[in-house]
Design a protein around this motif. Structure first.
Motif, short mmCIF file in Angstrom:
data_model
loop_
_atom_site.label_atom_id
_atom_site.label_comp_id
_atom_site.label_asym_id
_atom_site.label_seq_id
_atom_site.Cartn_x
_atom_site.Cartn_y
_atom_site.Cartn_z
N ILE A 1 -1.77 4.91 6.36
CA ILE A 1 -2.27 3.99 5.34
C ILE A 1 -3.65 3.46 5.73
O ILE A 1 -4.56 3.38 4.89
N PHE B 1 0.82 -1.21 0.00
CA PHE B 1 0.00 0.00 0.00
C PHE B 1 0.86 1.26 0.00
O PHE B 1 0.48 2.28 -0.59
N LYS B 2 2.02 1.21 0.64
CA LYS B 2 2.91 2.37 0.62
C LYS B 2 3.47 2.60 -0.78
O LYS B 2 3.60 3.74 -1.23
N HIS C 1 3.26 6.12 9.75
CA HIS C 1 2.97 5.95 8.32
C HIS C 1 1.98 4.81 8.12
O HIS C 1 1.06 4.90 7.29
N LYS D 1 -6.16 6.09 5.06
CA LYS D 1 -6.40 6.27 3.63
C LYS D 1 -7.23 5.14 3.04
O LYS D 1 -8.03 5.35 2.12
N GLU E 1 0.72 4.17 -2.71
CA GLU E 1 -0.01 5.17 -1.93
C GLU E 1 -0.54 6.30 -2.83
O GLU E 1 -1.62 6.84 -2.58
N ASP F 1 -4.28 7.74 -2.81
CA ASP F 1 -4.55 9.17 -2.63
C ASP F 1 -5.52 9.69 -3.70
O ASP F 1 -6.42 10.47 -3.41
#
Length: 338
Positions: free
Chosen positions: A133, A62-63, A129, A136, A66, A70
């Protein structure tokens, strides 16, 4: 039966990054978000790094993407490739092939596992972080309007509103609402859809194996609804070697629907959730019947010819079978001391 071989088999499908391939077969040598979540269920209450490392690997996916999350916190996906992808290469990268990536249940499964893992002392959340996630992904589910969104569902097929997808999202949102901001109305909208749709899976399916997820692991239906779901699955979908996904399923159908091996232990786990020990025990022999000595449990038996398909072993099947047999043994031992 040596259940340590089950762990050895799962470890063969475990990658250096902590994620799992769905199978050792060439067709399934990919990392599916949902499959990973189900594969590590046996380790939720264990003090090993299997659960933690698997979820940390999913966080890393997911990072990496990201930027896509977004975008779709504010703008609904239109094309399937715009959705958070459902499967990845072994090095956790997107695959440039057309696929049914609209799978809100996979996001729900991840959020549920993060919340449950955190609650039970697993170090799935490493830093701020990771928390961002989670937030988000909650925003993503709100943007796609999961409560009435058509998606590909657990079986990655036709686009329609699936109760199992809505239910997974509800379970996931409930599980993380103390970790991040989750609007109560966001959960309520999903609950309302379930009231209208259940006990059906969708407009086209009255009985579906995916509905078992609402009983185990998510526990989001009441007893009456759980019993109705189980009655439909056992009476309409249960077969000799496993459980078909739904009536008239064309996947590996050579005369009749394919019979999925993880259906037996999944039914057993559901009955255990309801405290119905005698019914649960009915599935011990059925589960063992599909387990070879080396624990290479196939995905399914091809419908009409009763032979395993090539996706052998299937991590999901190995995990649920191992967990169910472990739980029934513990239950039997406890009864000896009552």
């Amino acid at each position: 039966m040596d259940r340590l071989k089950a762990l050895e088999m799962l470890d063969r499908m475990r990658l250096p990054n902590g994620a799992y391939t769905a199978s050792l077969s060439s067709d399934y040598s990919y990392v599916w978000i949902r499959d990973v979540c189900y594969t590590v269920l046996p380790f939720l209450f264990q003090r090993s790094d299997r659960f933690e490392k698997a979820y940390q690997a999913l966080f890393d996916i997911f990072k990496t993407y990201e930027w896509k999350i977004d975008i779709h916190r504010k703008q609904k996906p239109v094309h399937l490739y715009e959705y958070i992808h459902a499967r990845y290469s072994k090095d956790l990268k997107e695959l440039d092939v057309e696929w049914g990536h609209a799978q809100n249940d996979a996001i729900g499964a991840f959020l549920w596992g993060v919340g449950e893992g955190h609650k039970h002392g697993q170090r799935v959340i490493r830093d701020e972080h990771d928390l961002r996630i989670i937030q988000k992904l909650v925003d993503y589910l709100e943007c796609v309007e999961y409560w009435h969104a058509e998606d590909n569902g657990m079986w990655e097929e036709n686009m329609e509103v699936h109760a199992s997808s809505v239910g997974a999202a509800v379970a996931g949102l409930r599980a993380v609402k103390l970790l991040v901001t989750v609007k109560e109305e966001l959960i309520q909208k999903g609950e309302q859809t379930l009231k209208q749709l259940l006990p059906n899976e969708s407009k086209t399916k009255e009985a579906d194996l995916a509905l078992l997820s609402l009983i185990y692991p998510y526990q989001i239906v009441d007893r009456e609804m759980a019993l109705e779901i189980l009655a439909r699955v056992t009476s309409r979908l249960e077969r000799t070697h496993g459980v078909i996904r739904y009536e008239n399923d064309r996947y590996y159908n050579e005369g009749s629907e394919a019979e999925w091996t993880f259906g037996f232990p999944w039914l057993g786990l559901c009955y255990m959730e309801l405290g119905m020990k005698d019914r649960a025990m009915e599935y011990v022999g059925k589960t063992i019947g599909n387990i070879p000595d080396n624990w290479e449990i196939p995905e399914l038996f091809i419908g009409g010819i009763n032979q395993p398909n090539g996706n052998t072993p299937l991590a999901w099947s190995v995990a649920l079978s191992y967990m169910f047999l472990e739980k029934t043994e513990v239950m039997n031992i406890q009864e000896l001391y009552v």
